[in-house]
Scaffold this motif. Sequence first.
Motif, PDB file in Angstrom:
ATOM      1  N   VAL A 124       0.835  -1.201   0.000  1.00 25.98           N
ATOM      2  CA  VAL A 124       0.000   0.000   0.000  1.00 25.98           C
ATOM      3  C   VAL A 124       0.870   1.252   0.000  1.00 25.98           C
ATOM      4  O   VAL A 124       0.587   2.222  -0.721  1.00 25.98           O
ATOM      5  N   GLN A 128       0.795   4.031  -2.747  1.00 27.11           N
ATOM      6  CA  GLN A 128       0.517   5.412  -2.339  1.00 27.11           C
ATOM      7  C   GLN A 128       1.548   6.360  -2.938  1.00 27.11           C
ATOM      8  O   GLN A 128       1.209   7.430  -3.450  1.00 27.11           O
ATOM      9  N   LEU A 139      -8.682   8.329  -7.814  1.00 27.66           N
ATOM     10  CA  LEU A 139      -8.409   7.063  -7.120  1.00 27.66           C
ATOM     11  C   LEU A 139      -9.702   6.276  -6.907  1.00 27.66           C
ATOM     12  O   LEU A 139      -9.725   5.050  -7.070  1.00 27.66           O
ATOM     13  N   GLY A 140     -10.769   6.961  -6.566  1.00 26.17           N
ATOM     14  CA  GLY A 140     -12.066   6.296  -6.391  1.00 26.17           C
ATOM     15  C   GLY A 140     -12.561   5.678  -7.683  1.00 26.17           C
ATOM     16  O   GLY A 140     -13.063   4.549  -7.696  1.00 26.17           O
ATOM     17  N   ALA A 143     -10.380   2.603  -8.453  1.00 23.54           N
ATOM     18  CA  ALA A 143     -10.747   1.476  -7.585  1.00 23.54           C
ATOM     19  C   ALA A 143     -12.053   0.841  -8.050  1.00 23.54           C
ATOM     20  O   ALA A 143     -12.157  -0.396  -8.145  1.00 23.54           O
ATOM     21  N   PHE A 146     -11.415  -1.056 -11.289  1.00 24.35           N
ATOM     22  CA  PHE A 146     -10.659  -2.292 -11.049  1.00 24.35           C
ATOM     23  C   PHE A 146     -11.560  -3.375 -10.457  1.00 24.35           C
ATOM     24  O   PHE A 146     -11.519  -4.535 -10.882  1.00 24.35           O
ATOM     25  N   HIS A 147     -12.377  -3.016  -9.473  1.00 26.13           N
ATOM     26  CA  HIS A 147     -13.291  -4.003  -8.877  1.00 26.13           C
ATOM     27  C   HIS A 147     -14.266  -4.535  -9.924  1.00 26.13           C
ATOM     28  O   HIS A 147     -14.531  -5.748  -9.985  1.00 26.13           O
TER      29      HIS A 147
END
Length: 176
Positions: A124, A128, A139-140, A143, A146-147
């Motif tokens: 992490v 970062q 970043l949100g 994420a 990616f999910h």
Amino acid sequence: MPTPPRPAVPASPEVIDIERAFSRITYLGTRARQHEKLMARAGVPLDRAAVALLRQMADSGPLRPGELANRLGVEASHVTRQVQQLLRTGYVDRVPDPDDRRAQRIQLTEAGRDAVHRIREAGVQGMQTALSGWSPEELGQLAALFHRMVDDFLTAAEADDAPEAAAPLRGATGTA
């Protein structure tokens, strides 16, 4: 009888670009030097296969060696060797399988849980640093995408693994 390969569907330029980027990030994440740096930051002297096994157990809990092999997509003999190494180093131990007392499951010890925590924390921190110029919104979005991608990959893999019996029978009724 093996299932014949699916006919090739022309890929969009975007999918081709995603595949290339995915290959690059996979390569970067699996380089030996990168792994050694991660292990040095985490203070955990393990090879990549042992780390994969520890991470899987941390995510799933105690498993039989065969289940670990299936989840990791490797031969059972690979898991056996890694388990022996991890037993010697004190990161895992064997416990009776509650469903079958003749069998054993492999579980993380406190040292194993600590090692996984340190490995993840080091990963992490590296991420970062690499993504420090990204906004929280970016970043949100990354994420979430990616999910979604992982979920779609899992769905596609499950469809590929489905038995032939689930496919419609051609010519059985004359309508397919």
